[in-house]
Each structure stands twice: as structure tokens, then as C-alpha cells.
Design a protein around this motif. Structure first.
Motif, short mmCIF file in Angstrom:
data_model
loop_
_atom_site.label_atom_id
_atom_site.label_comp_id
_atom_site.label_asym_id
_atom_site.label_seq_id
_atom_site.Cartn_x
_atom_site.Cartn_y
_atom_site.Cartn_z
N GLY A 185 -8.18 -20.47 -47.02
CA GLY A 185 -7.27 -21.20 -46.29
C GLY A 185 -5.84 -20.26 -46.47
N ILE A 186 -5.74 -20.07 -47.87
CA ILE A 186 -4.29 -19.70 -48.05
C ILE A 186 -4.18 -18.12 -47.57
CG2 ILE A 186 -2.76 -18.97 -50.14
CD1 ILE A 186 -3.93 -21.42 -51.38
N ALA A 187 -5.09 -17.52 -47.95
CA ALA A 187 -5.33 -16.14 -47.59
C ALA A 187 -5.04 -15.90 -45.89
CB ALA A 187 -6.38 -15.44 -47.80
N ALA A 188 -5.82 -16.72 -45.05
CA ALA A 188 -5.57 -16.77 -43.60
C ALA A 188 -4.33 -17.20 -43.14
CB ALA A 188 -6.90 -17.88 -42.93
N THR A 189 -3.59 -17.98 -43.94
CA THR A 189 -2.25 -18.62 -43.56
C THR A 189 -1.30 -17.35 -43.71
OG1 THR A 189 -2.78 -20.77 -44.28
CG2 THR A 189 -0.50 -20.03 -44.30
N ILE A 190 -1.22 -16.62 -44.94
CA ILE A 190 -0.50 -15.49 -45.13
C ILE A 190 -0.90 -14.34 -43.89
CG2 ILE A 190 -0.10 -13.39 -46.70
CD1 ILE A 190 -0.79 -15.32 -48.86
N GLY A 191 -2.14 -14.28 -43.56
CA GLY A 191 -2.05 -13.30 -42.45
C GLY A 191 -1.66 -13.85 -41.07
N ALA A 192 -1.51 -15.15 -40.77
CA ALA A 192 -1.21 -15.55 -39.62
C ALA A 192 0.38 -15.51 -39.76
CB ALA A 192 -1.23 -17.03 -39.50
N VAL A 193 1.20 -15.75 -40.80
CA VAL A 193 2.57 -15.45 -41.05
C VAL A 193 2.93 -14.03 -40.53
CG1 VAL A 193 4.69 -15.52 -42.57
CG2 VAL A 193 2.87 -17.26 -42.47
N GLN A 194 2.08 -12.99 -41.38
CA GLN A 194 2.44 -11.81 -41.00
C GLN A 194 2.16 -11.36 -39.64
OE1 GLN A 194 -0.39 -9.73 -43.63
NE2 GLN A 194 0.92 -10.12 -45.56
N ALA A 195 1.34 -11.93 -38.89
CA ALA A 195 1.00 -11.71 -37.38
C ALA A 195 2.21 -12.35 -36.53
CB ALA A 195 -0.38 -12.19 -37.03
N GLN A 196 2.75 -13.22 -37.19
CA GLN A 196 3.88 -13.78 -36.41
C GLN A 196 5.06 -13.07 -36.67
OE1 GLN A 196 4.46 -18.08 -37.41
NE2 GLN A 196 6.37 -18.06 -35.60
N PHE A 197 5.32 -12.57 -37.70
CA PHE A 197 6.31 -11.50 -38.01
C PHE A 197 6.11 -10.27 -38.33
CE2 PHE A 197 7.46 -16.14 -38.92
CZ PHE A 197 8.55 -16.43 -38.20
N PRO A 198 5.64 -9.44 -37.50
CA PRO A 198 5.18 -8.18 -38.05
C PRO A 198 6.43 -7.30 -38.31
CG PRO A 198 5.17 -8.40 -35.46
CD PRO A 198 5.29 -9.64 -36.19
N GLY A 199 6.26 -6.58 -39.63
CA GLY A 199 7.28 -5.73 -40.00
C GLY A 199 8.33 -6.21 -40.92
N PHE A 200 8.13 -7.73 -41.13
CA PHE A 200 8.89 -8.62 -42.09
C PHE A 200 8.24 -8.52 -43.22
CE2 PHE A 200 11.67 -11.44 -39.45
CZ PHE A 200 11.94 -10.39 -38.51
N VAL A 201 9.17 -8.50 -44.36
CA VAL A 201 8.67 -8.55 -45.67
C VAL A 201 9.37 -9.59 -46.49
CG1 VAL A 201 8.05 -6.09 -46.04
CG2 VAL A 201 10.39 -6.91 -46.59
N PHE A 202 8.56 -10.28 -47.40
CA PHE A 202 9.09 -11.14 -48.37
C PHE A 202 9.81 -10.55 -49.47
CE2 PHE A 202 6.04 -13.99 -46.00
CZ PHE A 202 6.78 -15.05 -45.97
N ARG A 203 10.73 -11.19 -49.94
CA ARG A 203 11.47 -10.87 -51.20
C ARG A 203 12.09 -11.92 -52.04
NH1 ARG A 203 13.96 -7.84 -46.90
NH2 ARG A 203 15.82 -9.33 -46.26
N LEU A 204 12.04 -11.95 -53.36
CA LEU A 204 12.54 -12.87 -54.16
C LEU A 204 14.04 -12.74 -53.79
CD1 LEU A 204 10.89 -12.70 -57.54
CD2 LEU A 204 10.77 -14.55 -55.66
#
Length: 120
Positions: free
Chosen positions: A49-68
Motif C-alpha cells: 500500500g505504501i509503495a502504491a501510494t508513492i507511485g500514485a504521487v509520482q504519477a500526479q507530479f511527474p518530474g518532481f523530486v522530494f528533498r529534505l
């Protein structure tokens, strides 16, 4: 404290992993099997479920990256940190803060996410 920083860096790396199989593997290594991720938009349980959530966020924001965004703070079995999400090398339109609880063995049990800045 460095163990908490390393854990937060691994967490961010999992959110940035675009290869589905590698992402699922990273989540499985980072989280307990019964792990939970909760933010205002989702309540995901288990590594799938967590991996699927991460994939969904990536699909919603293509080309965006997370950073601390700043230092990682922690004590006992809990840590907190802030993050940003946006295009590489540009100002991030999205920012948040997470509080995580570990299992005492370096794996995440629960992450509670807060959205501090979102586009209107």
C-alpha cells in the motif's frame, strides 16, 4: 542522530524511486511489514500500500523530486523532518513535515505526514 538522518534520507530516496520493482524493494527494506503512512490525503497500510501510494504521487507530479528541507531531529524511536517536492533545481511548490516512529531496529513502523504548503 546520524542514524535518524540516514533513515530520513533513505525514506526520501524511496519516494524518488521511479522504477516500480526497485521502489517496492526499497519500501520493503525500509518499512515493517505492517507499516502505515498517513497524511491528509491518504492512509496506506503495509509495504504494498505504501509503495502504491508513492507511485500514485509520482504519477500526479511527474518530474518532481522530494528533498529534505533542513535537519532531521530525533530521539528514542521517533524522528521528524521537513521536505519539499518540486522540479529538480527549482523552487518547490509543495512542502511538508513528517513524524516517523521506528521499530527500534532501524525500520519505519508509522509515518504521519503533514502538508505545510500546497498550490492553490
Amino acid at each position: 542522530m546520524s542514524d535518524f538522518t540516514t533513515l530520513a534520507e533513505r525514506y526520501i530516496a524511496a519516494w524518488n524511486e521511479t522504477d516500480d520493482a526497485a521502489r517496492r524493494s526499497a519500501v520493503a527494506e525500509l518499512w515493517t511489514a505492517d507499516g502505515r503512512y498517513v497524511d491528509p490525503l491518504v492512509d496506506a497500510e503495509g509495504t504494498e500500500g505504501i509503495a502504491a501510494t508513492i507511485g500514485a504521487v509520482q504519477a500526479q507530479f511527474p518530474g518532481f523530486v522530494f528533498r529534505l528541507a533542513g535537519p532531521v531531529d530525533g530521539h528514542h524511536e521517533q524522528l521528524r523532518f521537513s521536505w519539499e517536492l518540486g522540479p529538480e533545481g527549482e523552487a518547490a511548490p509543495i512542502a511538508g513535515s513528517d513524524v516517523a516512529v521506528t521499530d527500534g531496529n532501524g525500520r519505519l513502523r508509522t509515518v504521519l505526514g503533514f502538508l505545510d504548503r500546497v498550490p492553490s
